[in-house]
Design a protein around this motif. Structure first.
Motif, PDB file in Angstrom:
ATOM      1  N   THR A  40      20.502  -5.793  26.686  1.00  0.00           N
ATOM      2  CA  THR A  40      20.006  -6.430  27.909  1.00  0.00           C
ATOM      3  C   THR A  40      20.010  -5.435  29.069  1.00  0.00           C
ATOM      4  O   THR A  40      19.030  -5.333  29.813  1.00  0.00           O
ATOM      5  CB  THR A  40      20.858  -7.664  28.260  1.00  0.00           C
ATOM      6  OG1 THR A  40      20.883  -8.550  27.138  1.00  0.00           O
ATOM      7  CG2 THR A  40      20.305  -8.389  29.474  1.00  0.00           C
ATOM      8  N   GLY A  41      21.095  -4.699  29.199  1.00  0.00           N
ATOM      9  CA  GLY A  41      21.187  -3.694  30.257  1.00  0.00           C
ATOM     10  C   GLY A  41      20.154  -2.596  30.097  1.00  0.00           C
ATOM     11  O   GLY A  41      19.557  -2.143  31.088  1.00  0.00           O
ATOM     12  N   MET A  43      16.824  -3.909  31.202  1.00  0.00           N
ATOM     13  CA  MET A  43      16.800  -4.036  32.665  1.00  0.00           C
ATOM     14  C   MET A  43      16.641  -2.676  33.343  1.00  0.00           C
ATOM     15  O   MET A  43      15.849  -2.526  34.284  1.00  0.00           O
ATOM     16  CB  MET A  43      18.070  -4.731  33.160  1.00  0.00           C
ATOM     17  CG  MET A  43      18.143  -6.199  32.803  1.00  0.00           C
ATOM     18  SD  MET A  43      19.730  -6.967  33.185  1.00  0.00           S
ATOM     19  CE  MET A  43      19.706  -6.929  34.954  1.00  0.00           C
ATOM     20  N   SER A  78      13.494  -1.354  35.472  1.00  0.00           N
ATOM     21  CA  SER A  78      13.668  -0.853  36.833  1.00  0.00           C
ATOM     22  C   SER A  78      13.035   0.519  37.010  1.00  0.00           C
ATOM     23  O   SER A  78      12.376   0.790  38.012  1.00  0.00           O
ATOM     24  CB  SER A  78      15.155  -0.779  37.193  1.00  0.00           C
ATOM     25  OG  SER A  78      15.735  -2.055  37.130  1.00  0.00           O
ATOM     26  N   THR A  88       5.731  -8.053  34.189  1.00  0.00           N
ATOM     27  CA  THR A  88       6.997  -8.575  34.699  1.00  0.00           C
ATOM     28  C   THR A  88       7.405  -9.844  33.963  1.00  0.00           C
ATOM     29  O   THR A  88       8.580 -10.029  33.644  1.00  0.00           O
ATOM     30  CB  THR A  88       6.887  -8.844  36.212  1.00  0.00           C
ATOM     31  OG1 THR A  88       6.509  -7.630  36.865  1.00  0.00           O
ATOM     32  CG2 THR A  88       8.194  -9.339  36.787  1.00  0.00           C
ATOM     33  N   SER A 129      10.740 -10.031  31.785  1.00  0.00           N
ATOM     34  CA  SER A 129      11.713 -11.041  32.238  1.00  0.00           C
ATOM     35  C   SER A 129      12.122 -11.959  31.094  1.00  0.00           C
ATOM     36  O   SER A 129      13.307 -12.273  30.935  1.00  0.00           O
ATOM     37  CB  SER A 129      11.133 -11.867  33.383  1.00  0.00           C
ATOM     38  OG  SER A 129      10.899 -11.056  34.501  1.00  0.00           O
ATOM     39  N   ILE A 188      14.492 -10.090  28.858  1.00  0.00           N
ATOM     40  CA  ILE A 188      15.825  -9.977  29.450  1.00  0.00           C
ATOM     41  C   ILE A 188      16.574 -11.304  29.344  1.00  0.00           C
ATOM     42  O   ILE A 188      17.750 -11.337  28.958  1.00  0.00           O
ATOM     43  CB  ILE A 188      15.728  -9.505  30.919  1.00  0.00           C
ATOM     44  CG1 ILE A 188      15.269  -8.052  30.967  1.00  0.00           C
ATOM     45  CG2 ILE A 188      17.050  -9.680  31.648  1.00  0.00           C
ATOM     46  CD1 ILE A 188      14.868  -7.567  32.355  1.00  0.00           C
TER      47      ILE A 188
END
Length: 178
Positions: free
Chosen positions: A31-32, A35, A39, A69, A73, A76
């Motif tokens: 997940t990180g 993300m 980013s 996005t 999303s 995530i």
């Protein structure tokens, strides 16, 4: 004979506890990573070529930043909810007491797990609907996520949580009669 069965059950629960921690940490890392990659791709569009383990969403990003996005999303949220399930499993396994296994805490955690599984199922359905929509408009062909298992697991875990709640009631009745 009973002592051996109890020891084996305790060993199985310990192994499941360790495996749950491994899965939890792995899903948190995944997940990180998604993300962070997302980013980075906000400022560097080339990063969308390899978002996570070779997944390229560059075509979607080029077509529409909004669609890009949305897809990321959902990825995530999907991965984060799976990590949250393992967090709840870890909490449930840490609260299991084999001498008094039916506790309201465990029953509530199991019920929560079933609700989160329904959430994962819903996110997977949204993702699959979006990928079908992309395919119809020839934007990109993404692999769909399996949804069957999550709905079935949610139902089973919910049933088990209700059994645990009934077990708590029976234990309370037995304690009152003693």
């Amino acid at each position: 004979m009973k002592a051996i069965g109890k020891t084996r059950t305790e060993q199985i629960l310990r192994v499941m506890y360790v495996l749950s921690w491994i899965a939890f940490i792995g899903l948190l890392v995944k997940t990180g990573a998604i993300m962070i990659s997302f980013s980075v791709s906000l400022y560097n569009p080339e990063a969308s070529h390899n978002l996570y383990k070779g997944l390229s969403l560059h075509e979607v990003r080029e077509h529409s930043f909004w669609y890009y996005t949305q897809v990321v999303s959902l990825m995530i949220v999907f991965s984060g909810l799976k990590a949250y399930i393992f967090y709840l499993v870890i909490k449930a396994l840490s609260k299991v007491n084999l001498t008094n296994p039916f506790t309201m805490d465990v029953a509530i955690l199991l019920e929560k797990i079933s609700y989160v599984l329904i959430g994962i199922w819903a996110v997977a359905l949204m993702y699959n609907a979006q990928t079908e929509w992309f395919a119809k408009r020839q934007i990109i062909n993404l692999e769909q996520w399996s949804t069957d298992g999550f709905f079935l697991m949610a139902g089973l875990v919910f049933i088990i949580s209700q059994i645990f709640k009934r077990g708590v009631e029976i234990q309370a009745e037995n304690e009152l009669t003693v």
